[in-house]
Structure formats: structure tokens, C-alpha cells
Write a protein that holds these residues in place. Structure first.
Motif, mmCIF file in Angstrom:
data_model
loop_
_atom_site.group_PDB
_atom_site.id
_atom_site.type_symbol
_atom_site.label_atom_id
_atom_site.label_comp_id
_atom_site.label_asym_id
_atom_site.label_seq_id
_atom_site.Cartn_x
_atom_site.Cartn_y
_atom_site.Cartn_z
ATOM 1 N N ASP A 125 0.843 -1.190 0.000
ATOM 2 C CA ASP A 125 0.000 0.000 0.000
ATOM 3 C C ASP A 125 0.879 1.242 0.000
ATOM 4 O OD1 ASP A 125 -2.686 -1.343 0.440
ATOM 5 O OD2 ASP A 125 -1.630 -2.005 2.249
ATOM 6 N N ILE A 126 0.316 2.336 -0.494
ATOM 7 C CA ILE A 126 0.985 3.634 -0.462
ATOM 8 C C ILE A 126 0.434 4.417 0.721
ATOM 9 C CG2 ILE A 126 1.437 5.770 -1.717
ATOM 10 C CD1 ILE A 126 1.011 4.197 -4.317
ATOM 11 N N LEU A 127 1.291 4.676 1.708
ATOM 12 C CA LEU A 127 0.869 5.302 2.957
ATOM 13 C C LEU A 127 1.918 6.300 3.420
ATOM 14 C CD1 LEU A 127 -0.155 2.028 4.850
ATOM 15 C CD2 LEU A 127 -1.737 3.625 3.756
ATOM 16 N N THR A 128 1.528 7.133 4.367
ATOM 17 C CA THR A 128 2.490 7.961 5.091
ATOM 18 C C THR A 128 2.812 7.237 6.389
ATOM 19 O OG1 THR A 128 1.588 10.006 4.167
ATOM 20 C CG2 THR A 128 2.948 10.203 6.138
ATOM 21 N N PRO A 129 4.036 6.769 6.581
ATOM 22 C CA PRO A 129 4.336 5.944 7.752
ATOM 23 C C PRO A 129 4.228 6.714 9.062
ATOM 24 C CG PRO A 129 6.337 6.444 6.528
ATOM 25 C CD PRO A 129 5.197 6.937 5.702
ATOM 26 N N ASP A 130 3.874 5.998 10.101
ATOM 27 C CA ASP A 130 3.876 6.553 11.448
ATOM 28 C C ASP A 130 5.319 6.869 11.834
ATOM 29 O OD1 ASP A 130 3.822 7.055 14.156
ATOM 30 O OD2 ASP A 130 2.452 5.418 14.628
ATOM 31 N N PRO A 131 5.608 8.099 12.286
ATOM 32 C CA PRO A 131 6.982 8.436 12.668
ATOM 33 C C PRO A 131 7.565 7.535 13.742
ATOM 34 C CG PRO A 131 5.655 10.423 12.458
ATOM 35 C CD PRO A 131 4.712 9.274 12.362
ATOM 36 N N GLN A 132 6.704 6.923 14.560
ATOM 37 C CA GLN A 132 7.212 6.002 15.568
ATOM 38 C C GLN A 132 7.671 4.681 14.951
ATOM 39 O OE1 GLN A 132 7.646 6.606 18.735
ATOM 40 N NE2 GLN A 132 6.575 8.554 18.985
ATOM 41 N N GLU A 133 7.194 4.392 13.726
ATOM 42 C CA GLU A 133 7.560 3.133 13.068
ATOM 43 C C GLU A 133 8.761 3.312 12.152
ATOM 44 O OE1 GLU A 133 5.524 -0.395 10.306
ATOM 45 O OE2 GLU A 133 4.405 1.423 10.808
ATOM 46 N N VAL A 134 8.773 4.381 11.353
ATOM 47 C CA VAL A 134 9.839 4.595 10.376
ATOM 48 C C VAL A 134 10.266 6.057 10.400
ATOM 49 C CG1 VAL A 134 10.421 4.624 7.931
ATOM 50 C CG2 VAL A 134 9.106 2.733 8.846
ATOM 51 N N CYS A 135 11.573 6.284 10.443
ATOM 52 C CA CYS A 135 12.153 7.618 10.299
ATOM 53 C C CYS A 135 13.076 7.587 9.085
ATOM 54 C CB CYS A 135 12.947 8.015 11.552
ATOM 55 S SG CYS A 135 11.940 8.260 13.013
ATOM 56 N N TRP A 136 12.711 8.345 8.061
ATOM 57 C CA TRP A 136 13.540 8.405 6.860
ATOM 58 C C TRP A 136 14.627 9.454 7.004
ATOM 59 C CZ3 TRP A 136 12.920 4.208 4.537
ATOM 60 C CH2 TRP A 136 11.687 3.667 4.195
ATOM 61 N N ARG A 137 15.792 9.142 6.500
ATOM 62 C CA ARG A 137 16.876 10.121 6.386
ATOM 63 C C ARG A 137 17.165 10.306 4.904
ATOM 64 N NH1 ARG A 137 22.591 9.927 6.221
ATOM 65 N NH2 ARG A 137 22.637 7.664 6.499
ATOM 66 N N ARG A 138 17.245 11.544 4.478
ATOM 67 C CA ARG A 138 17.443 11.820 3.059
ATOM 68 C C ARG A 138 18.699 12.640 2.826
ATOM 69 N NH1 ARG A 138 11.209 13.273 1.253
ATOM 70 N NH2 ARG A 138 10.394 11.132 1.440
ATOM 71 N N THR A 139 19.292 12.436 1.649
ATOM 72 C CA THR A 139 20.472 13.172 1.222
ATOM 73 C C THR A 139 20.258 13.609 -0.225
ATOM 74 O OG1 THR A 139 21.682 11.280 0.299
ATOM 75 C CG2 THR A 139 21.854 11.631 2.682
ATOM 76 N N GLN A 140 21.272 14.220 -0.810
ATOM 77 C CA GLN A 140 21.172 14.610 -2.214
ATOM 78 C C GLN A 140 21.045 13.403 -3.142
ATOM 79 O OE1 GLN A 140 24.579 17.410 -2.751
ATOM 80 N NE2 GLN A 140 23.009 18.742 -3.614
ATOM 81 N N LEU A 141 21.426 12.220 -2.675
ATOM 82 C CA LEU A 141 21.324 11.012 -3.497
ATOM 83 C C LEU A 141 19.948 10.373 -3.427
ATOM 84 C CD1 LEU A 141 24.778 9.302 -2.801
ATOM 85 C CD2 LEU A 141 24.172 10.954 -4.572
ATOM 86 N N THR A 142 19.054 10.895 -2.573
ATOM 87 C CA THR A 142 17.714 10.332 -2.431
ATOM 88 C C THR A 142 16.804 10.933 -3.493
ATOM 89 O OG1 THR A 142 18.063 10.162 -0.036
ATOM 90 C CG2 THR A 142 15.821 9.858 -0.849
ATOM 91 N N GLY A 143 16.650 10.232 -4.608
ATOM 92 C CA GLY A 143 15.791 10.713 -5.677
ATOM 93 C C GLY A 143 14.337 10.352 -5.440
ATOM 94 N N GLU A 144 13.459 10.990 -6.209
ATOM 95 C CA GLU A 144 12.024 10.737 -6.068
ATOM 96 C C GLU A 144 11.586 9.634 -7.015
ATOM 97 O OE1 GLU A 144 7.729 13.066 -6.600
ATOM 98 O OE2 GLU A 144 9.585 14.218 -6.270
ATOM 99 N N LEU A 145 10.822 8.700 -6.484
ATOM 100 C CA LEU A 145 10.239 7.626 -7.275
ATOM 101 C C LEU A 145 8.787 7.961 -7.609
ATOM 102 C CD1 LEU A 145 11.606 4.492 -5.372
ATOM 103 C CD2 LEU A 145 12.005 5.002 -7.786
ATOM 104 N N PRO A 146 8.295 7.523 -8.753
ATOM 105 C CA PRO A 146 6.873 7.743 -9.070
ATOM 106 C C PRO A 146 5.996 6.837 -8.220
ATOM 107 C CG PRO A 146 7.866 6.352 -10.738
ATOM 108 C CD PRO A 146 8.995 6.784 -9.821
ATOM 109 N N LEU A 147 4.725 7.200 -8.123
ATOM 110 C CA LEU A 147 3.785 6.324 -7.426
ATOM 111 C C LEU A 147 3.641 5.038 -8.231
ATOM 112 C CD1 LEU A 147 0.990 8.858 -6.386
ATOM 113 C CD2 LEU A 147 2.729 7.817 -4.919
#
Length: 490
Positions: A125-147
């Protein structure tokens, strides 16, 4: 006079920050800030070009009418927040993929709204994760993927393979297995090595595989010149892709082994005398090149050769990548569908292969689809063993000596005696020093330890032991072949 004007600026900033952000620390002591309800976290000390917490805090204060504050007030407030966060619970941050609750895994789509893909035992499923479950870290190498597209009926896989120039169906199923492995954060996967003649589209094929996971901004790059730069590049993204390799020096080979199966790097923290910074890393890798020369045995067990052929019809770059961008949502959706099926499949874990997790994944893929990926993986390792032997005179000489032994024979000698025996076998009666040949019994013993798995795959077992008076090296030619050779005989 308002309450904000009565309070010192640092208190206004601190109160606002604690009301709008969640602060936590990772196991290495780094403090992160996470906007309430949003899964992306930023280190509060970061000044990175992808956006720092200091910047988003300043923007929030300004837009909410709290005012514009000077650097001193911001620094004092962030110092206090950092000290308070060191007493909070520890939570990890992740790049691109992460484990979730109840056996699920997450894929970060790199979007500003935080939407991600949750892959669970019954689907995705496409969801916005609960911050208590997943914390994403992003950098300049983190590109955007299509849905990713739903209900693709698997056609995305066919569309992808039509654009790539893989030499055989066996190579195609190994590439698919690697892509599925990249979506599992806990499974180390071997590094695909895209090889083939000039003009086979190795770099293009590598980019296509990488961009399924890293988005259209993902790309190949030259191998860094030293370990520190390599670790920095690896830590900033999920898939590390190195292009046009022509040789693998020993240091780079050993470092690649660590990256594939996981290791930790420690260096001195800046502006300190005794504190250190710990960097843990285990990442999928991808390599391209025509030939990298001699492959060391330990790296050979961690490689996945994918051979390409020259296409019959050439297409322009613009035409090719336009079509790829159009089909990427379908490709990603089909890959996610297949990943769910593969994870649900039951299969035995092969016990004779170094990368047992990936071998098990291949067995699951075969159960789910009827492919022959496990047999293809075994065959690829067998080919790599041949490459190792062809590039190592000592391995060739040991096999030549073992060919003269009776089946089931065991020979024990000291390392020095083995050195004299093998040197005489290779160079005849002269026994003159040879370039690249072991010069002492200790060097011979160390070389044999690296070659031990390769020789075992060819039916020659090397072991070490000692008697009451001395150490010895034992060479055995067993009566029964290795397990995978037995399986092939039936």
C-alpha cells in the motif's frame, strides 16, 4: 507587551520547536528532528544542501508570526534541545528501505509529502508511515520515485527486460532476484557485475536497474580513490553503483566485501581528541565493466555476473529514457507485486552457498514463478570460480598436484614443505623465485586460506591442524563431490 517579548528569544524558539517537532537520538548519539506527523528526520546539526533543521525551524517561526531570530538565539536553543534529546529513547533512521511493524518493510518514494510504500505479507500500500515506526533520512542522493501502478499483471517486468540487453533468461531472473533483494533491508545481496562486449549497453542497463530503486536521478559513478570517500558515498544512498571498472586493487576488493555483507567504520570525531564517529553500512552494490582482471576469491563469492549482448537495433538516449520514465511506475508496481509473492513462497535454504539469504530468495522466486534462478546462481558462482583459478597460479598448481592424488587420499605437510613441493611442481627443478609466488610458508598458508572455498568447489579440501610438535596443512581429495555437484548428478 506580549509574552513572547517578555521571554528570551531562546525560550521562544525552544517552546516552538518542542511543540512542532519530535526530537530523538540514534544509537550513535546523533540527535534528529522530525516534524510532527512527517516521516522524514533531519540531524539538528546538519547544514546540508538538502535542507537543515535550522532552516525549517527558522521558516516555521517566521511563517507563524513568531519573528526572525539571530544566530546566537538559535544556537542556544538548539544546544538545549540537543541536550534534552540525549535522554530520549533511541530510534534508528533509514535510507530508502526500512523494516516496519508486523513483518512489513517500507520503501521511501522520496516525495515531499512523505508518502511511502508499505510491503506487508498480503500486499502493498501507499501510505504515510507513522513516525514512531519509520524515520527516513534523506540526502542529495535520495531521488524521487513515481507512485507505483496497481494491478499491473506483471507486465512491468517484461517491459523492463525488453529494454535491457541481457544475454539469457538465466541472467534476467538473476537481475529480478537482485531487485527483490534490494527491497529487503535485512538481506545482504551479491553485487551484480554487468559485463559484455563494447556497445552492449552495460552502463545503460546498470542505470535502469538502479533507477528502479533510486529514482530517475540515480546514476553510476566512478569508484572513489580511497576508503573514506567510498564509505561517505555508500552512507549517503542505498544502492552504490560503480561504472566502467577495469581493475580491482586489493583494498577496493576487501572494501566491497565489507559493503555487501556489512561492516563498521570508526573515525575520530571533528574537533575532539578522544571521541569517535561510528559508521555502520551494508548496502546493495552494482558494478559495470568489460573485465576487472584478477578477482579475489572472497569477492567472487559476493558477485553476481550479469552478461549483456550488443543490441541489433540502436536507439537514441532521449527515446530510450523517455520510454523508461513512462513505464517506471508499471515496472515498480510489478516488482512490488512479485516481491509479495516471493516472500510468501516456502522454500528450503541452500546450506552450501556463502550468500545463503540470497540463495534462499532465489529458491523462493523459483517456487513463486517457476524460474531457474537458484540453478543460474550456482552456475554463475561456478563461472566465477573458474575466473579465480585462471587468474591465480597457486590455485592452478594446487589443482594440478591434487589431480595426481588418489580419491580419498590425505596429505599432510608443514607450510614450508608444501611451498617446496608446489614450487617444484610449477617451476621444475630450478625452484627459482617466481613473480607473485609465495615466498614463505606463512604467505603460502595465508593464500591458501583465501583460496579454500574456491578449491573446495573443485573437489580439493584444505585444512589446518597441529600435532604435539608442529603445525601442518592437510590436502584431501574426497571420494564424494561437493553437495551442489551431487544434486546436479541426479
Amino acid at each position: 507587551m506580549s509574552d513572547d517579548e517578555k521571554n528570551p528569544a531562546r525560550e521562544v524558539i525552544t517552546d516552538y520547536a518542542q511543540a512542532h517537532f519530535r526530537y530523538f537520538r540514534t544509537a550513535d548519539g546523533t540527535v534528529y528532528a522530525q516534524k510532527n506527523g512527517h516521516p522524514v528526520a533531519r540531524p539538528i546539526r546538519s547544514q546540508g544542501t538538502t535542507g537543515s533543521h535550522r532552516q525549517e525551524l527558522m521558516v516555521g517561526l517566521f511563517r507563524d508570526g513568531r519573528g526572525v531570530f539571530n544566530g546566537t538565539a538559535l544556537k542556544e536553543a538548539l544546544d538545549l534541545i540537543e541536550a534534552l534529546a540525549l535522554t530520549e529513547d533511541v530510534q534508528p533512521t533509514h535510507i530508502r528501505v526500512a523494516p516496519g511493524f508486523d513483518g512489513a518493510t517500507w520503501l521511501d518514494l522520496g516525495r515531499n509529502d512523505g508518502k511511502s510504500v508499505r510491503i506487508h505479507p498480503t500486499g502493498w500500500d501507499i501510505l504515510t508511515p507513522d513516525p514512531q515506526e519509520v524515520c527516513w533520512r534523506r540526502t542529495q542522493l535520495t531521488g524521487e520515485l513515481p507512485l507505483p501502478a496497481k494491478d499491473t499483471d506483471g507486465k512491468g517486468i517484461d517491459l523492463l527486460l525488453r529494454l535491457c540487453n541481457f544475454a539469457s533468461a538465466e541472467t534476467e531472473c538473476l537481475a529480478i532476484a537482485w531487485l527483490i533483494g534490494c527491497l529487503e533491508p535485512s538481506v545482504p545481496v551479491p553485487a551484480p557485475f554487468l559485463t559484455g562486449p563494447q556497445g552492449a549497453g552495460k552502463s545503460t542497463g546498470g542505470r535502469m536497474l538502479v533507477r528502479i530503486i533510486e529514482g530517475m536521478s540515480g546514476d553510476l559513478r566512478r569508484a572513489p580513490k580511497d576508503e573514506e570517500n567510498m564509505i561517505t558515498a555508500v552512507a549517503a544512498g542505498w544502492v552504490t553503483a560503480l561504472d566502467n571498472l577495469s581493475h580491482l586493487p586489493p583494498d577496493l576488493s576487501d572494501l566491497m566485501c565489507c559493503i555487501v555483507t556489512g561492516a563498521e567504520s570508526i573515525k575520530r570525531a571533528l574537533f575532539t581528541d578522544g571521541d569517535v564517529v561510528r559508521s555502520r553500512y551494508r548496502r546493495p552494490m552494482l558494478l559495470t565493466g568489460i573485465d576487472v582482471g584478477v578477482i579475489r576469491p572472497d569477492l567472487a563469492e559476493r558477485l553476481l555476473p550479469l552478461r549483456l549482448v550488443r543490441p541489433r537495433v540502436r536507439r537514441t538516449e532521449a527515446e530510450l529514457w523517455t520510454e523508461y520514465a513512462e513505464i517506471l511506475p508499471v515496472v515498480l508496481g510489478s516488482l512490488l507485486d512479485l516481491t509479495v509473492k516471493v516472500r510468501a513462497a516456502q522454500a528450503d535454504t541452500p546450506t552450501d552457498l556463502r550468500m545463503a539469504d540470497f540463495a534462499h530468495l532465489c529458491a523462493q522466486l523459483d517456487t513463486a514463478t517457476g524460474f531457474g534462478s537458484l540453478a543460474a546462481y550456482r552456475a554463475s558462482l561456478d563461472d566465477l570460480n573458474d575466473d579465480v583459478i585462471e587468474g591465480d597460479l597457486l590455485a592452478q598448481t594446487v589443482l594440478k598436484h591434487a589431480a595426481g592424488l588418489d580419491t580419498g587420499a590425505e596429505v599432510r605437510m608443514s607450510s614450508s614443505e608444501w611451498l617446496h613441493c608446489l614450487t617444484g611442481l610449477y617451476s621444475g627443478e630450478e625452484c627459482r623465485p617466481l613473480k607473485g609466488w609465495p615466498t614463505t610458508g606463512k604467505v603460502l598458508s595465508d593464500r591458501l586460506k583465501r583460496l579454500q572455498p574456491t578449491l573446495a568447489a573443485r573437489g580439493v579440501l584444505i585444512d589446518w591442524g597441529r600435532t604435539s610438535s608442529a603445525r601442518y596443512i592437510e590436502m584431501t581429495r574426497p571420494a564424494t563431490p561437493p553437495p551442489h555437484q551431487q544434486d546436479a548428478a541426479f
